[in-house]
Design a protein around this motif. Structure first.
Motif, mmCIF file in Angstrom:
data_model
loop_
_atom_site.group_PDB
_atom_site.id
_atom_site.type_symbol
_atom_site.label_atom_id
_atom_site.label_comp_id
_atom_site.label_asym_id
_atom_site.label_seq_id
_atom_site.Cartn_x
_atom_site.Cartn_y
_atom_site.Cartn_z
ATOM 1 N N SER A 82 -1.974 4.815 -2.776
ATOM 2 C CA SER A 82 -2.296 4.015 -3.957
ATOM 3 C C SER A 82 -2.197 2.551 -3.557
ATOM 4 C CB SER A 82 -1.317 4.323 -5.097
ATOM 5 O OG SER A 82 -1.525 5.616 -5.606
ATOM 6 N N THR A 83 -3.347 1.889 -3.480
ATOM 7 C CA THR A 83 -3.384 0.492 -3.066
ATOM 8 C C THR A 83 -4.155 -0.325 -4.093
ATOM 9 O OG1 THR A 83 -5.353 0.868 -1.710
ATOM 10 C CG2 THR A 83 -3.220 1.091 -0.614
ATOM 11 N N HIS A 84 -4.156 -1.664 -3.894
ATOM 12 C CA HIS A 84 -4.689 -2.529 -4.950
ATOM 13 C C HIS A 84 -5.590 -3.645 -4.440
ATOM 14 C CE1 HIS A 84 -2.035 -0.407 -7.710
ATOM 15 N NE2 HIS A 84 -1.134 -0.475 -6.745
ATOM 16 N N ASN A 85 -5.847 -3.673 -3.140
ATOM 17 C CA ASN A 85 -6.765 -4.654 -2.570
ATOM 18 C C ASN A 85 -7.140 -4.190 -1.164
ATOM 19 O OD1 ASN A 85 -4.658 -5.677 -0.704
ATOM 20 N ND2 ASN A 85 -3.761 -6.545 -2.571
ATOM 21 N N VAL B 264 -8.047 2.785 -4.424
ATOM 22 C CA VAL B 264 -7.796 1.370 -4.698
ATOM 23 C C VAL B 264 -8.074 1.076 -6.168
ATOM 24 C CG1 VAL B 264 -8.301 -0.999 -4.033
ATOM 25 C CG2 VAL B 264 -8.545 0.843 -2.345
ATOM 26 N N ALA B 265 -7.042 0.696 -6.910
ATOM 27 C CA ALA B 265 -7.215 0.230 -8.288
ATOM 28 C C ALA B 265 -7.348 -1.288 -8.212
ATOM 29 C CB ALA B 265 -6.028 0.627 -9.138
ATOM 30 N N SER B 266 -8.551 -1.772 -8.455
ATOM 31 C CA SER B 266 -8.863 -3.183 -8.215
ATOM 32 C C SER B 266 -9.419 -3.838 -9.481
ATOM 33 C CB SER B 266 -9.891 -3.292 -7.081
ATOM 34 O OG SER B 266 -10.374 -4.620 -6.965
ATOM 35 N N GLU C 147 -9.500 -1.442 -12.402
ATOM 36 C CA GLU C 147 -8.223 -1.288 -13.095
ATOM 37 C C GLU C 147 -8.431 -0.912 -14.541
ATOM 38 O OE1 GLU C 147 -5.997 -4.845 -12.503
ATOM 39 O OE2 GLU C 147 -5.327 -4.258 -10.490
ATOM 40 N N HIS D 188 2.439 5.855 -3.847
ATOM 41 C CA HIS D 188 2.785 4.482 -3.498
ATOM 42 C C HIS D 188 3.778 4.439 -2.335
ATOM 43 C CE1 HIS D 188 1.045 2.923 -7.362
ATOM 44 N NE2 HIS D 188 0.835 1.876 -6.585
#
Length: 251
Positions: free
Chosen positions: A186-189, A205-207, A250, A171
């Motif tokens: 580590s990204t989310h979008n 990407v954890a989406s 996710e 992160h």
């Protein structure tokens, strides 16, 4: 430098520990019961980064998950799932009873070996050589707990040179751009993914929703668990396998 006999003896211990600033870095060599990571018989390398506060919590006769993970500030940075950053205790996938029990057991074993924090050595050439000898030809899972960019970049680079495969996620991708060669952001979008790409990072990407332009993680439920991390190795930064970013729904 010490003798090869000493190196082999140390490797048989299957654990290497050193202090790095305000963190305790641990390398372990062994098997895993998580078939999404590797097969049950494969010897793999996993790294852990603990804070000095977590070491002290583990030494208490009684502590709680919340008290332990509340000490994660120096080893989780600005991760949005860090308890010290205000996240719920259950936000991070490592914050489960089995993992927590394993972390306490590992730290108590380290305390039994060294006695006090002050006796845990800082990284030196002997420890580095032992780690390189033990990780050669193996799958290395950087950051099984804690921020893997706490491991000195030169050591990460040397390990990846001779590893069979590796994976790593951070992160801290806006602060430690050099690790883009070996770790995923580590990204989310998609907005974060594109920002990280401009900094040289591929992303994991954890989406909450599918993103069809990205590669679905082969070890995920949505991909049918067609591979595991050790065999796949897509999450290995710009110098590893693959060119696109990877997505997992996710969990």
């Amino acid at each position: 430098m010490r003798s090869n006999q000493h190196i082999k003896k140390t490797i048989n211990h299957m654990r290497f520990t050193f202090r790095q600033n305000d963190a305790i870095i641990v390398f372990t060599i062994g098997t895993t019961s998580n078939k999404k990571i590797a097969t049950a018989k494969e010897k793999i390398v996993q790294t852990y980064s603990y804070s000095l506060g977590q070491f002290n919590e583990a030494m208490k006769p009684k502590t709680t998950m919340r008290e332990f993970f509340a000490q994660d500030g120096s080893v989780c940075g600005d991760c949005p799932f860090s308890v010290s950053n205000g996240a719920k205790l259950t936000a991070c996938y490592t914050h489960k009873a089995m993992q927590y029990s394993g972390f306490l057991s590992q730290l108590r074993s380290i305390a039994k070996q060294y006695g006090t924090i002050d006796n845990i050595p800082e990284l030196n050439s002997d420890i580095a050589l032992n780690i390189l000898s033990a990780t050669k030809g193996k799958y290395v899972r950087f950051g099984s707990y804690g921020e893997p960019t706490l491991i000195p970049f030169s050591l990460v680079e040397a390990i990846c040179k001779d590893a069979k495969n590796w994976t790593g996620y951070t992160h801290q991708w806006t602060r430690k751009k050099e690790y883009s060669k070996y770790f995923m952001a580590s990204t989310h979008n998609l907005v974060q993914e594109q920002f990280a790409f401009q900094l040289g990072f591929r992303s994991f990407v954890a989406s909450p929703i599918p993103l069809p332009t990205l590669v679905s993680c082969p070890a995920s439920k949505e991909s049918g668990f067609v591979s595991n991390c050790s065999k796949c190795g897509l999450c290995s930064g710009s110098e590893g396998k693959g060119k696109k970013s990877v997505i997992i729904l996710e969990h």
